[in-house]
Design a protein around this motif. Structure first.
Motif, PDB file in Angstrom:
ATOM      1  N   SER A  22       0.823  -1.199   0.000  1.00 25.08           N
ATOM      2  CA  SER A  22       0.000   0.000   0.000  1.00 25.08           C
ATOM      3  C   SER A  22       0.855   1.245   0.000  1.00 25.08           C
ATOM      4  O   SER A  22       1.907   1.278   0.615  1.00 25.08           O
ATOM      5  CB  SER A  22      -0.891  -0.007   1.253  1.00 25.08           C
ATOM      6  OG  SER A  22      -1.576   1.214   1.369  1.00 25.08           O
ATOM      7  N   PHE A  83      -5.158  -9.520  12.232  1.00 21.93           N
ATOM      8  CA  PHE A  83      -5.125  -8.197  11.618  1.00 21.93           C
ATOM      9  C   PHE A  83      -5.011  -8.291  10.100  1.00 21.93           C
ATOM     10  O   PHE A  83      -5.735  -7.609   9.366  1.00 21.93           O
ATOM     11  CB  PHE A  83      -3.967  -7.388  12.201  1.00 21.93           C
ATOM     12  CG  PHE A  83      -3.752  -6.046  11.549  1.00 21.93           C
ATOM     13  CD1 PHE A  83      -4.787  -5.132  11.434  1.00 21.93           C
ATOM     14  CD2 PHE A  83      -2.503  -5.692  11.047  1.00 21.93           C
ATOM     15  CE1 PHE A  83      -4.586  -3.890  10.838  1.00 21.93           C
ATOM     16  CE2 PHE A  83      -2.291  -4.469  10.449  1.00 21.93           C
ATOM     17  CZ  PHE A  83      -3.332  -3.565  10.342  1.00 21.93           C
ATOM     18  N   SER A  87      -7.754  -7.100   7.485  1.00 25.13           N
ATOM     19  CA  SER A  87      -7.398  -6.077   6.503  1.00 25.13           C
ATOM     20  C   SER A  87      -7.794  -6.511   5.100  1.00 25.13           C
ATOM     21  O   SER A  87      -8.360  -5.724   4.324  1.00 25.13           O
ATOM     22  CB  SER A  87      -5.890  -5.805   6.565  1.00 25.13           C
ATOM     23  OG  SER A  87      -5.501  -4.874   5.580  1.00 25.13           O
ATOM     24  N   GLN A  88      -7.521  -7.777   4.778  1.00 30.53           N
ATOM     25  CA  GLN A  88      -7.890  -8.292   3.451  1.00 30.53           C
ATOM     26  C   GLN A  88      -9.400  -8.261   3.240  1.00 30.53           C
ATOM     27  O   GLN A  88      -9.883  -8.068   2.119  1.00 30.53           O
ATOM     28  CB  GLN A  88      -7.368  -9.727   3.298  1.00 30.53           C
ATOM     29  CG  GLN A  88      -5.857  -9.889   3.392  1.00 30.53           C
ATOM     30  CD  GLN A  88      -5.118  -9.272   2.218  1.00 30.53           C
ATOM     31  OE1 GLN A  88      -5.657  -9.169   1.131  1.00 30.53           O
ATOM     32  NE2 GLN A  88      -3.884  -8.865   2.444  1.00 30.53           N
ATOM     33  N   GLY A  92     -10.937  -4.566   9.324  1.00 31.93           N
ATOM     34  CA  GLY A  92      -9.910  -4.344  10.331  1.00 31.93           C
ATOM     35  C   GLY A  92     -10.059  -3.019  11.048  1.00 31.93           C
ATOM     36  O   GLY A  92     -10.975  -2.232  10.773  1.00 31.93           O
ATOM     37  N   ASP A  94      -8.508   0.833  12.616  1.00 32.08           N
ATOM     38  CA  ASP A  94      -7.786   1.984  12.075  1.00 32.08           C
ATOM     39  C   ASP A  94      -6.343   2.018  12.600  1.00 32.08           C
ATOM     40  O   ASP A  94      -5.434   2.480  11.908  1.00 32.08           O
ATOM     41  CB  ASP A  94      -8.496   3.285  12.473  1.00 32.08           C
ATOM     42  CG  ASP A  94      -9.915   3.348  11.955  1.00 32.08           C
ATOM     43  OD1 ASP A  94     -10.081   3.481  10.732  1.00 32.08           O
ATOM     44  OD2 ASP A  94     -10.843   3.234  12.778  1.00 32.08           O
ATOM     45  N   LEU A 106       3.338  -7.068   6.962  1.00 27.83           N
ATOM     46  CA  LEU A 106       2.215  -6.133   6.871  1.00 27.83           C
ATOM     47  C   LEU A 106       2.336  -5.221   5.654  1.00 27.83           C
ATOM     48  O   LEU A 106       1.354  -4.937   4.971  1.00 27.83           O
ATOM     49  CB  LEU A 106       2.125  -5.297   8.151  1.00 27.83           C
ATOM     50  CG  LEU A 106       1.885  -6.060   9.465  1.00 27.83           C
ATOM     51  CD1 LEU A 106       1.710  -5.076  10.619  1.00 27.83           C
ATOM     52  CD2 LEU A 106       0.680  -6.977   9.353  1.00 27.83           C
ATOM     53  N   ALA A 111      -1.166  -3.842   4.420  1.00 29.37           N
ATOM     54  CA  ALA A 111      -1.993  -3.702   5.610  1.00 29.37           C
ATOM     55  C   ALA A 111      -1.715  -2.433   6.405  1.00 29.37           C
ATOM     56  O   ALA A 111      -2.552  -2.014   7.201  1.00 29.37           O
ATOM     57  CB  ALA A 111      -1.805  -4.919   6.518  1.00 29.37           C
ATOM     58  N   ALA A 312      -3.525   1.465   9.965  1.00 30.58           N
ATOM     59  CA  ALA A 312      -4.032   0.487   9.015  1.00 30.58           C
ATOM     60  C   ALA A 312      -4.283   1.136   7.659  1.00 30.58           C
ATOM     61  O   ALA A 312      -4.958   2.163   7.565  1.00 30.58           O
ATOM     62  CB  ALA A 312      -5.330  -0.143   9.538  1.00 30.58           C
ATOM     63  N   LYS A 314      -6.086   0.134   5.290  1.00 26.77           N
ATOM     64  CA  LYS A 314      -7.478   0.009   4.846  1.00 26.77           C
ATOM     65  C   LYS A 314      -8.458   0.414   5.933  1.00 26.77           C
ATOM     66  O   LYS A 314      -9.635   0.046   5.898  1.00 26.77           O
ATOM     67  CB  LYS A 314      -7.729  -1.426   4.373  1.00 26.77           C
ATOM     68  CG  LYS A 314      -6.848  -1.794   3.176  1.00 26.77           C
ATOM     69  CD  LYS A 314      -7.073  -3.208   2.690  1.00 26.77           C
ATOM     70  CE  LYS A 314      -6.138  -3.520   1.513  1.00 26.77           C
ATOM     71  NZ  LYS A 314      -6.278  -4.910   1.020  1.00 26.77           N
ATOM     72  N   GLY A 315      -7.953   1.199   6.894  1.00 30.72           N
ATOM     73  CA  GLY A 315      -8.836   1.702   7.935  1.00 30.72           C
ATOM     74  C   GLY A 315      -9.804   2.728   7.379  1.00 30.72           C
ATOM     75  O   GLY A 315      -9.558   3.352   6.339  1.00 30.72           O
ATOM     76  N   LYS A 318      -8.263   7.047   8.358  1.00 32.13           N
ATOM     77  CA  LYS A 318      -6.799   7.063   8.370  1.00 32.13           C
ATOM     78  C   LYS A 318      -6.206   8.382   8.848  1.00 32.13           C
ATOM     79  O   LYS A 318      -5.165   8.390   9.518  1.00 32.13           O
ATOM     80  CB  LYS A 318      -6.255   6.702   6.985  1.00 32.13           C
ATOM     81  CG  LYS A 318      -6.577   5.283   6.559  1.00 32.13           C
ATOM     82  CD  LYS A 318      -5.600   4.754   5.528  1.00 32.13           C
ATOM     83  CE  LYS A 318      -5.709   5.465   4.212  1.00 32.13           C
ATOM     84  NZ  LYS A 318      -4.794   4.860   3.199  1.00 32.13           N
TER      85      LYS A 318
END
Length: 418
Positions: A22, A83, A87-88, A92, A94, A106, A111, A312, A314-315, A318
């Protein structure tokens, strides 16, 4: 950090890596006094039981100051696996609290995002901890505590720290001959070995797991386990084993190593800060010093573990997560609360200075970790724990070091390439 096993989940560390990495958050640093622009809704933080309990009052205060709801959820088991899977699936948190050696896995699984620490904030943190959370040139976590192994000794039986491991064995044998102790050394091995606890002696004897690249990062392509220097190191370890000096034994395990020491059956324990609570309960007079290395060898290097806060990738919030980990976690008040929840040397210099006067053990563990090297955070490290540990156990039991390490390296290399 009591023991490392294949439970880090090799398959997760490597197979899921195909999901990619990411990108970071390029927003400018948000001022401490104000919530991030557009902050709203809910911030979800995951941590283990002790960290979650310590965080809750601070999370509530942060929520009130920023006009948001903050939920702190305790994840008791398999935190990294849980986690990554969440996340996937897009379910998940933040913010995640966990060990620094998760970072490579991660990052490759997309992640976590880099954190936006200012230069001034980084200067307020222990440099070795910042190095541990730096991966591919970027800082991926806000570190808050460190841990490393040391030699804890019963000062009634062993008033002075041994200069070398050979010195320790000599003194321990004298205690056993006088029937003052039944074991020479409480260093956990078990039937499956323990690479984490073996590493100080392995490194002192010249062994290595992964080489390093020009920039200091671990090089997954330079696996040292079956190299001549590592085989030579294991020969020295074998000399301490069951068919040698008898200092390293498979009967000393994660379950009984600390208990054997607190029962007065051995004068020397190789362990970390987590052992001190039991030692104090047993009313053992103790002291803490660096793990001794081999005579004529390198200084013993324990692994440095660093506990960190992650944002995270994908939180759902963010910007608010960045605000919390960079401008809230780096305050002495929160760092001290985390220390009180489970004593570990704080990474934040201001917090360390605040608590060290009340806990003399802190400085001793820090001193014992001056030669410590960060646990490799590369995903490939997940493939090392189990084969290395089993080779260690076999060699301590009398197996040929070259045969055992060659087999371990073959297994590890096969998993890295698969």
């Amino acid at each position: 950090m009591r023991i490392r096993t294949a439970g880090v989940v090799t398959a997760l560390a490597l197979a899921l890596a195909a999901s990619g990495c990411s990108g970071g958050d390029d927003d400018p640093q948000t001022p401490t006094s104000a919530a991030p622009a557009g902050a709203s809704g809910k911030l979800v933080i995951w941590g283990d039981d002790k960290r979650a309990a310590a965080l809750k009052p601070f999370a509530e205060k942060f929520g009130q100051e920023n006009g948001v709801t903050v939920e702190v959820q305790a994840i008791s088991k398999d935190q990294q696996t849980t986690f990554v899977t969440a996340s996937q699936q897009g379910s998940g948190p933040d913010v995640m609290v966990g060990a620094h050696d998760w970072i490579g896995n991660l990052v490759q699984n997309g992640a976590i995002d880099p954190v936006q620490l200012t230069a001034e904030q980084q200067q307020g943190l222990a440099p070795n901890a910042v190095k541990a959370v730096t991966f591919n040139g970027q800082v991926y976590g806000v570190p808050y505590a460190t841990e490393n192994l040391a030699l804890i000794r019963n000062t009634k039986l062993a008033p002075e720290a041994p200069a070398t491991i050979e010195d320790l064995v000599t003194r321990a044998k004298a205690l056993r001959a006088d029937k003052k102790a039944s074991e020479l050394l409480c260093l956990q091995v078990g039937q499956n070995g323990d690479a984490y606890h073996a590493y100080p002696l392995f490194s002192s004897a010249g062994g290595y797991l992964f080489g390093t690249a020009a920039n200091g990062d671990y090089d997954k392509n330079d696996l040292g386990i079956a190299k001549p220097e590592s085989i030579a190191a294991f020969k020295k370890i074998q000399a301490l084993g069951e068919k040698g000096a008898g200092a390293l034994k498979r009967s000393i395990t994660v379950e009984n190593s600390i208990a054997t020491f607190t029962a007065g059956k051995c004068a020397y324990l190789v362990s970390g800060p987590w052992a001190i609570t039991d030692v104090k309960k047993a009313k053992i007079a103790y002291d803490i010093s660096p793990v001794p290395g081999f005579a004529g060898g390198k200084p013993a290097q324990p692994f440095l573990g660093v506990q960190s806060f992650y944002v995270a990738a994908k939180g759902k919030n963010k910007a608010l997560a960045q605000e919390f980990v960079t401008n809230y976690v780096t305050t002495p008040e929160l760092a001290v609360a985390l220390y009180q929840a489970e004593p570990r040397p704080p990474v934040l210099t201001a917090a360390y200075e605040q608590v060290k006067g009340t806990d003399p053990d802190l400085a001793k563990f820090v001193d014992a970790g001056r030669n410590a090297v960060p646990l490799p955070a590369i995903p490939e490290m997940a493939t090392v724990w189990d084969p290395f540990g089993k080779a260690e156990s076999a060699v301590i039991g009398g197996a040929d070091p070259k045969t055992a390490l060659t087999a371990a390296a073959k297994t590890i290399s096969g998993q890295i390439k698969s």
